[in-house]
Design an enzyme around this catalytic site. Structure first.
Site, PDB file in Angstrom:
ATOM      1  N   PRO A   1      -8.776 -14.742  14.353  1.00 16.37           N
ATOM      2  CA  PRO A   1      -8.425 -13.329  14.213  1.00 16.37           C
ATOM      3  C   PRO A   1      -8.944 -12.748  12.906  1.00 16.37           C
ATOM      4  CG  PRO A   1      -6.497 -14.733  13.866  1.00 16.37           C
ATOM      5  CD  PRO A   1      -7.588 -15.615  14.370  1.00 16.37           C
ATOM      6  N   LEU A   2      -9.301 -11.471  12.945  1.00 16.37           N
ATOM      7  CA  LEU A   2      -9.797 -10.796  11.757  1.00 16.37           C
ATOM      8  C   LEU A   2      -8.653 -10.523  10.789  1.00 16.37           C
ATOM      9  CD1 LEU A   2     -12.213  -8.178  13.393  1.00 16.37           C
ATOM     10  CD2 LEU A   2     -12.728 -10.488  12.582  1.00 16.37           C
TER      11      LEU A   2
ATOM     12  N   TYR B   1     -24.507 -18.579  30.138  1.00 18.24           N
ATOM     13  CA  TYR B   1     -23.623 -17.410  30.139  1.00 18.24           C
ATOM     14  C   TYR B   1     -23.512 -16.919  31.577  1.00 18.24           C
ATOM     15  CZ  TYR B   1     -24.025 -17.001  25.014  1.00 18.24           C
ATOM     16  OH  TYR B   1     -23.976 -17.224  23.663  1.00 18.24           O
TER      17      TYR B   1
ATOM     18  N   PRO C   1     -19.067 -13.057  15.917  1.00 15.97           N
ATOM     19  CA  PRO C   1     -18.986 -12.281  14.670  1.00 15.97           C
ATOM     20  C   PRO C   1     -17.689 -11.484  14.542  1.00 15.97           C
ATOM     21  CG  PRO C   1     -20.460 -11.218  16.232  1.00 15.97           C
ATOM     22  CD  PRO C   1     -20.130 -12.562  16.802  1.00 15.97           C
ATOM     23  N   LEU C   2     -16.991 -11.278  15.666  1.00 15.31           N
ATOM     24  CA  LEU C   2     -15.699 -10.583  15.618  1.00 15.31           C
ATOM     25  C   LEU C   2     -14.536 -11.542  15.896  1.00 15.31           C
ATOM     26  CD1 LEU C   2     -16.673  -7.260  17.440  1.00 15.31           C
ATOM     27  CD2 LEU C   2     -16.325  -7.628  14.984  1.00 15.31           C
ATOM     28  N   GLY C   3     -14.791 -12.829  15.732  1.00 12.28           N
ATOM     29  CA  GLY C   3     -13.745 -13.827  15.900  1.00 12.28           C
ATOM     30  C   GLY C   3     -13.743 -14.526  17.233  1.00 12.28           C
ATOM     31  N   GLY C   4     -14.297 -13.880  18.268  1.00 11.95           N
ATOM     32  CA  GLY C   4     -14.382 -14.500  19.583  1.00 11.95           C
ATOM     33  C   GLY C   4     -13.034 -14.809  20.213  1.00 11.95           C
TER      34      GLY C   4
END
Length: 280
Positions: A215-216, A60, A208-211
């Site tokens: 898309p959510l 990272y 966890p939020l789609g990255g």
């Protein structure tokens, strides 16, 4: 969500809503570097808001900005209850994007590099990350996981995890050493999640939020969010945690505002009606 905490490996209590460090160095693995001072501010605020589980990796990084070094600068000396998870396996190519994969002989060096950059004598949790960005499966992980098991026996690692694996690979790893956590991209693999829950293994979905890739489902999320006076992001995180007591969430951000929004999901309670609407 019946409880806010999870006992990682049976001996490290952590809050189920943690923090992912991928976006500290850049908004994406190939994006421009972020201002390191903003990353330090986000990390400091995250622990003030109750985060005690930070997920990072040596790859990272972008340019001179490295997530591990920001974590050390912001949080060292570390609180006794802070759990830092890292992962080894991916190797950056010349453009800085981790497209390569480490051999068994390279893993010790990667673990030792994480120890140095984080300023630790022992890593709380180390995942073996296998494969690329495609789905899991199709290769043996035994030889590589055995190297991490040896490092655990030497005292350099407390707990081991596996990432981007299927049920066969998880079983392969568990024959070698205890597995404390699985980090997969969250999909509909409820069988693997059920296996983790039964075995007391944490299930920690990345992105966890789609990255920015998946898309959510904002139509369903917005309906519940309006009812609760929350945001779609908060509802999604709360629904993720409601899936299983073994489920952990590690949303990442380089923004203080987004951090505050994400962690506010900790106080959100979803009713049966809310969950029914979300599941359709």
């Amino acid at each position: 969500m019946t409880t806010k905490t999870f006992s990682l490996g049976g001996d490290l209590p952590i809050n189920r809503l943690g923090f992912g460090a991928m976006r500290l160095a850049a908004n994406s693995l190939d994006g421009p570097p972020r201002d390191p001072q903003k990353g330090i501010a986000v990390l400091s605020r995250s622990v003030e808001l109750g985060v005690n589980h930070i997920d990072t990796a040596g790859f990272y990084r972008r340019g001179a900005v490295r997530a591990n070094e920001l974590i050390r600068r912001a949080l060292s000396p570390y609180r006794d209850d802070l759990v830092i998870a890292t992962k080894v396996g991916p190797l950056p190519t010349p453009d800085g994007v981790p497209r390569g994969q480490a051999t068994p002989g390279q893993l010790r060096g990667l673990v030792e590099a994480d120890l140095r950059s984080l300023g630790l004598d022992r890593l709380d949790l180390v995942y073996l990350r296998v494969g690329g960005m495609t789905g899991p499966g199709g290769e043996s992980i035994a030889e590589r996981f055995a190297v991490l098991a040896e490092l655990r026996a030497e005292g350099l690692i407390q707990h081991l995890g596996v990432s981007n694996v299927d049920a066969v690979q998880l079983a392969e790893a568990r024959k070698i050493a205890p597995v404390a956590a699985v980090q997969n991209r969250h999909t509909g693999d409820l069988g693997l999640l059920a296996e983790c829950e039964e075995a007391g293994i944490a299930y920690v979905p990345y992105f966890p939020l789609g990255g920015g890739i998946s898309p959510l489902d904002t139509e369903r999320l917005d309906k519940v969010a309006v009812r609760l006076g929350a945001t779609a992001t908060q509802v999604h995180l709360a629904s993720l945690l409601a899936t299983s007591p073994s489920m952990l969430a590690i949303p990442g951000t380089g923004s203080l505002d987004h951090l505050e929004e994400n962690l506010a999901a900790n106080g959100l309670r979803l009713s049966d009606e809310d969950l029914s609407d979300l599941r359709g």
